[in-house]
Design an enzyme around this catalytic site. Sequence first.
Site, PDB file in Angstrom:
ATOM      1  N   PRO A  59      76.224-106.743   8.237  1.00  0.00           N
ATOM      2  CA  PRO A  59      75.286-107.390   9.157  1.00  0.00           C
ATOM      3  C   PRO A  59      73.970-107.758   8.485  1.00  0.00           C
ATOM      4  O   PRO A  59      73.566-107.151   7.505  1.00  0.00           O
ATOM      5  CB  PRO A  59      75.034-106.315  10.210  1.00  0.00           C
ATOM      6  N   SER A  82      59.320 -61.684  40.223  1.00  0.00           N
ATOM      7  CA  SER A  82      60.667 -62.178  40.501  1.00  0.00           C
ATOM      8  C   SER A  82      60.557 -63.536  41.194  1.00  0.00           C
ATOM      9  O   SER A  82      59.754 -63.698  42.116  1.00  0.00           O
ATOM     10  CB  SER A  82      61.396 -61.178  41.404  1.00  0.00           C
ATOM     11  N   ASP A 139      73.981-128.586   1.824  1.00  0.00           N
ATOM     12  CA  ASP A 139      74.158-129.893   2.479  1.00  0.00           C
ATOM     13  C   ASP A 139      72.952-130.239   3.348  1.00  0.00           C
ATOM     14  O   ASP A 139      72.561-131.384   3.471  1.00  0.00           O
ATOM     15  CB  ASP A 139      75.446-129.896   3.319  1.00  0.00           C
ATOM     16  N   SER A 197      58.847 -57.128  33.765  1.00  0.00           N
ATOM     17  CA  SER A 197      57.998 -56.223  32.975  1.00  0.00           C
ATOM     18  C   SER A 197      56.584 -56.131  33.548  1.00  0.00           C
ATOM     19  O   SER A 197      55.639 -56.630  32.953  1.00  0.00           O
ATOM     20  CB  SER A 197      57.971 -56.671  31.506  1.00  0.00           C
TER      21      SER A 197
END
Lengths: 319, 623
Positions: B102, B459, B158, B531
């Site tokens: 490419p 929590s 060309d 904790s």
Amino acid sequence: MTVNADTTETAPARAAGAPRRLTPHLARLEAESIHIIREVAASFRRPVMLYSIGKDSSVMLHLALKAFHPGKPPFPLLHVDTTWKFREMIAFRDATARRLGLELIVHVNEEGLARGISPVASGSALHTQVMKTEALKQALTRHGFDAAFGGARRDEEKSRAKERIFSFRDAAHGWDPRNQRPELWTLFNTRIREGESIRVFPLSNWTEFDVWDYILAEDIPVVPLYFARPRPVVRRSGTWIMVDDERLPLGPGETPEMRMVRFRTLGCYPLTGAIESEADTLEKIIAEMRAARTSERQGRLIDTDEEASMERKKREGYF
Amino acid sequence: MTHHRPASAGQRELLRFLTCGSVDDGKSTLIGRLLHDTRLILDDQLAALARDSRRHGTTGEEIDLALLVDGLEAERQQGITIDVAWRYFSTPRRGFIVADTPGHEQYTRNMATGASHSSLAVLLVDARKGVLTQTRRHSIICALLGIRDIVLAVNKMDLAGFDQDHFDRIVGDYVTFASTLGFRSIVPIPLSARHGDNVTRRSGNTPWYHGPTLLEHLETVEVEQDLADKPFRFPVQWVNRPSQEFRGFSGTVASGRVAVGDQVVVAASGRSSRIARIVTADGDLPSAEAGQAVTLTLADEIDIARGDLLVPAAARPEMADQFAAHLLWMDEEPLLPGRTYLMRIGTLWTQASVTAVKHRLDVNTREEHAARTLSLNEIGFCNLAAAQRVPCDAYAENRATGAFILVDRYTNRTAGAGMIAFPLRRASNIHHADFVVDKLARAALDHQKPAVLWFTGLSGSGKSTVANLVELALHQAGRHTYTLDGDNLRHGLNKDLGFTAADRVENIRRVGEVAKLFVDAGLIVLCSFISPFRAERRMVRDLLEEGEFVEIFVDTPLEECMRRDPKGLYAKARAGAIRNFTGLDSPYEPPEAPELHLRTLGRTPQDCAEEVLARLRALGLMA
């Protein structure tokens, strides 16, 4: 043409240990293919070689035998049988596996068979989809193969020309042509995750000429269907279809006639056109091919279904 | 009709070349022209081509030769070449493999792929446009990939009136530009791919041109065939051991030659032996050279496996675990220095990371720019460190032992292609020699700093959610992590513990000890535990070294936690089913000086995770 001086039609294969007579061109192609085949054996857990019985498979199998000499190839052969192959192909397949003492797995899509799928009743597209593509995926999944060799060549078809030698397939066996891994040098990327697989094409850089030149030089057995012989055929869609058994329904006015024909490629017999030919030896086949003006896939009805049909089939998992 | 089709590919050596050039220079048309003029286009292919030309072509009623090679559907629709397409043709004099690559800049990797398989490049230039940025880029990439012979195909003559001065000016521009690229030959040819001038037949339109046609040149050019003259290199692919009696080492001779009786050395171990046999299916050979696939047996039983490199004792490769290399990046995901990639060199797979990007190469100008990373299609000059010493040569000396690829460990995509410039000497090695394997050594292997990320909070505050996102990001950045939480510890190691105050302390103590072991193993450990007590968090901090404990206070107000209540625990606690529940009937002591105080209210978990990652970067844990 380079032909061994001692190779005539009646001469047996070269004695083992005789000096190599391959052209530098074929010797290079052979070495590259052997390298690829060894790479797979060394890199994958459970490879398999797709064996389709045709000339390319014959060459690929021959290369595998050479790659592991004096041992045997450390993988089985797998044939996906649509049940519509020429009878001579099946006989050749079984004889080959027996002769070489290799494990051959034959897989048929029983579900498709039960549904009555056939090239005659269902048309080539559905037949190919169910009995080849789906069947292949079934077999690969069932046996847990993580690498599968195929005999495809890049010169066969346009979308094949861009296929990698190590071609990645996702867990659904799909091919994504826009997301192929770059393949530089011979540093093949063989890494896959569980469930994914790689299709490997050791003959990528071979042309049809190379294949026949090599078959001649190495004296490789091929299915007799490649050689011209009188065979019962009917004319359909501009090609000759062989009436290989009674399952082929004949149209009104269709009567099988004996013609001297041969096949350039082999597949399901109702889908594979023969050409009229007098070439009954390898030398004559090669000479005929040099004069030919059509490509080998021209005899295959399945490719002309639609433009780019091969690319579509490959995306779906076809070889 | 007469056919030029060869009797056989014959005795000529194969020539592999690539065609490159800018977007509309006509690469595909040129290859189509070569195939057409060498009569390799067959009747059914021509019929298909005529059909395609009417539908997708850009040449009006004429057959569009480019469509022969622009294979994939997407390309035909877009009218551009995306991938590398391989083409095969032969003439009575030679067989050819063509890589059509490419032109667009975003496909530099595809061009490099084509170049890595080629020994010559046909570089197309549009006569009306002359030498463009793309022309320079393609030349630079070819030079980098080791191509030394260039054909400068000045196409569309060309449209430039077949004017000699015009041609000479373009050639002059190009030769001036390319003088420092180290090409051995540059052969300029004026042509028109569309009309066939000077492609396979001499053109009457360029009487002033006395050189060969493109095909004549390709048929006769002597490309570098010196691979066999370089030192012997044999990467072992496969140990062939069909029986007790036979043990051979299969592979392809990458360079040089080898003969029975030659003394060879295993590059990595230094063990040596003599070649006993060179085995092939066609019988034993007295010698073999570059390109041949053979199986070697040795006179002595020495330990050899796939990945080993057999070399001559007198011409050994470098053994290096650090080296400088040009690296072409090929993945959508940019290069991350410090991240570990899989590395393949020869038949050896190991791990490696880029330790420094020295500069990025501007492939249009060859200017060097400072860079910290490389994106898709960028080329950089980098220092790399491998997980082990690998045998290698400079790419300029030997393509086979100087090239490597990098593979992403998670996606398995081929991410980079490297060309070794030189090994970095021992003196500059940071950590080698005879160290004991300790925490630093283990972590260095992964290029990371071990640590404990301690998520504390009520929590339902979102500790685990945020921690999971952070771990995912760390993992994607190539860090080795591990999560410790109630789920994987309470069910195993700590299943004998209940929820009394004593058991909760013991729970955290064990977590701390396990985390310490994992840090010692070099990991980044994510711990999500309520904790609630400062003392126990302090205890864990003290187990670790300075800087290894990162306390992250996931601060979500109690009301919000109760509202979320993802596990229904607050509901149960309030119903009296759970006692000693933190925040309700048991206190939570917020950290006084956490490394990060993460306030989550009104924010998404992703947002919170980003803040944690930013803090980790600031602490040097993501470097």
